[in-house]
Enzyme design. Sequence first.
Site, PDB file in Angstrom:
ATOM      1  N   HIS A  14      36.031  21.737  52.596  1.00  0.00           N
ATOM      2  CA  HIS A  14      37.126  21.787  51.619  1.00  0.00           C
ATOM      3  C   HIS A  14      38.083  20.607  51.823  1.00  0.00           C
ATOM      4  O   HIS A  14      38.512  19.963  50.860  1.00  0.00           O
ATOM      5  CB  HIS A  14      37.880  23.107  51.766  1.00  0.00           C
ATOM      6  CG  HIS A  14      39.059  23.234  50.839  1.00  0.00           C
ATOM      7  ND1 HIS A  14      38.922  23.563  49.514  1.00  0.00           N
ATOM      8  CD2 HIS A  14      40.388  23.050  51.054  1.00  0.00           C
ATOM      9  CE1 HIS A  14      40.117  23.586  48.935  1.00  0.00           C
ATOM     10  NE2 HIS A  14      41.027  23.276  49.854  1.00  0.00           N
ATOM     11  N   GLU A  51      30.815  23.448  49.470  1.00  0.00           N
ATOM     12  CA  GLU A  51      31.892  24.431  49.599  1.00  0.00           C
ATOM     13  C   GLU A  51      31.590  25.681  48.768  1.00  0.00           C
ATOM     14  O   GLU A  51      31.782  26.820  49.228  1.00  0.00           O
ATOM     15  CB  GLU A  51      33.204  23.786  49.148  1.00  0.00           C
ATOM     16  CG  GLU A  51      34.398  24.715  49.188  1.00  0.00           C
ATOM     17  CD  GLU A  51      35.601  24.094  48.503  1.00  0.00           C
ATOM     18  OE1 GLU A  51      36.724  24.416  48.898  1.00  0.00           O
ATOM     19  OE2 GLU A  51      35.408  23.290  47.567  1.00  0.00           O
ATOM     20  N   ASN A 100      12.566   8.919  72.382  1.00  0.00           N
ATOM     21  CA  ASN A 100      11.406   8.715  73.248  1.00  0.00           C
ATOM     22  C   ASN A 100      11.078   9.993  74.009  1.00  0.00           C
ATOM     23  O   ASN A 100       9.901  10.354  74.164  1.00  0.00           O
ATOM     24  CB  ASN A 100      11.694   7.566  74.215  1.00  0.00           C
ATOM     25  CG  ASN A 100      10.515   7.259  75.117  1.00  0.00           C
ATOM     26  OD1 ASN A 100      10.328   7.905  76.139  1.00  0.00           O
ATOM     27  ND2 ASN A 100       9.722   6.265  74.749  1.00  0.00           N
TER      28      ASN A 100
END
Length: 658
Positions: A45, A67, A397
């Site tokens: 918001h 929202e 990795n």
Amino acid sequence: MDVNEYLGLFLDESQEHIQSVNTQLMKFEQTASAEAVQEIFRSAHTLKGMSATMGYESVANLTHEMESALDLVRSGKKESNQLLLDTMFTAMEQIEAMIADIETGGTGTNVDVKATVLAFQSFIGGKEQKIAVAEESSVFTVDLYADSVIEQAKQTGFEAFQLHVKLSDAVVLKAARAYMVFDRLQELGEVVRTHPETEAIEQEQFDLSFDVLFLSQETAAVIEHAVSQVSEVETVHVSVFTSVSESEPEIAVSAEAVAVQEIKPKAQEAEEPKEQPVAQAKTIRVNLERIDRLMNLFEEFIIDRGRLERLADEVGQPELNETVEKIKRGTNELQSLVLTLRMMPIEQVFNRFPRMVRSVAKDIHKKVQLDISGADTELDRTVIDEIGDPLVHLIRNAIDHGIELPDKRVQAGKPQQGRLALRAYHGGNRVFIEIEDDGAGINVDKVRSKALERGVITTEEAATMTDNELAMLIFAPGFSTADVVTDLSGRGVGLDVVKNKIESLGGVVTLETVVGQGTKFQVSLPLTLSIISAMLVQAGDETYAIPLSSILETTLLDEANILTAHRERVFDFRGQLVPLVYLKEIFGIDSETKSQFPVVVVRKGNKLVGVVVNDLIGQQEIVMKPLGTYLEGIPAISGATILGDGRVALIVDSNDLF
């Protein structure tokens, strides 16, 4: 209003809210916490409001849809599902990219968010359902200031009302009708808030309904009648707005929530713990350029302090020496304070990894649990800015090469979900970052074969190397043991760049691995890169500085105790043969040969080297200065410093001596 002057604040606060959402999303995925949903909603918001105010509509529109979807979840109207979670993770990646574009001068329109918006709307249920939801519950977020305004207004005879206004389906100019509603309301009182915001309503960025938080001395019936007289207004619903506890920093209130609160039994209210107000630390935002300027001024002060100490020693007056000693104590304390201003928690680097780990693991069909500790460990801002990308490479990795697929883990007697630990902690004047997985470990036999095949090592060297030393060969340029080229690995790039980047920051990377049990990468970094403690040494007539962070010990060595191994000069250091390098030979300096000379033992990971010098001058705080582009790249030199007598001393890069 010129919004450019608020751009820095917008970017800073956006990053804070993005980090908060990322953290709470991971928490919600694991625990389905209602509190996490509330925090995500509040951040979304706020992001929406800030973006709309600054004119970044792409960000505002995406956060608006996010929202709306979250509002359904937190109000209990819909249950969250995996599609919504995945969509929110995707949305946050896109918002990050848009904010990054804004930071570089763009408008935040560099990302196509249509698919994400459609996914949110699919969860919400389409336009008709969105309108129905809006009619059932309008939500206003009220901060302490607005709440106090409402309370003061009530004390003077006003009442707070919540209006839900729906326009006719046949309306032609929505914004014009909304303006007429506001105009009518202004005659009866004062508009406090609207939902959506006023700017969005003026640009017709709403469906057919909107909500108003309104202060008036009139009755609800009078207000409802006045608004309903506006042409093309289909329905008006007016209810009394009631806020909850003032102690909450932000309050999300709906008519439905108020009704539930009013009928809650008193006994139940007594059982619920009440939040105690928490005293917040007083802080201010300071532009980083100002801190850098302060640091530069203090660096000059440190140089002048060194010169003053030298002059005081030459004069030899007790009163002057006493004054210089007081200045030294004061500047030491000031130095600690100035360095602290540049220190930042590594949390802002670590916060980006949970979502990344989730995304990478999902892409390659692995299950990975990331455990983070020590995120509050502080590092110099310069190091913080540079260390993120190397850590990303090491983590990817570990997921790709280290942790096995779920079925292979089960066959090996392990749980399906792999564990990846990310730790940070202080050790002396350095910070250590560890990335440890419980995967398959590094196949050192495969590394040895590849290294011999590519000529990275000789057969004789391979025969004498330990498993960890062989494993370190994965940091060699272009080295890879991957059988299949993927988006994550196997292209022969990555880890050599990681090693070079870490060493350019004055750091060291090492690893330990056990086949079948896992691998641990350890990155060691200096706390700061600007003011360091160093040992001043002499080679011929020249003075050099060796950082104390890389020095293990200093010792005296007789010419007769020098040995030869593999055609190299070595000496016995605590039962270990350590190679010798002569500083005068490295830099081509003529100097006399002594039968006994000082040796500075420096280390790089598990390796040691003895640096032969003519004389040890002593320890000193020095200010590191770059050499500039013309002298950049000189072997074994990382920078320069100005000594107390005004001369320049080069700073030795001990990593290049190995």
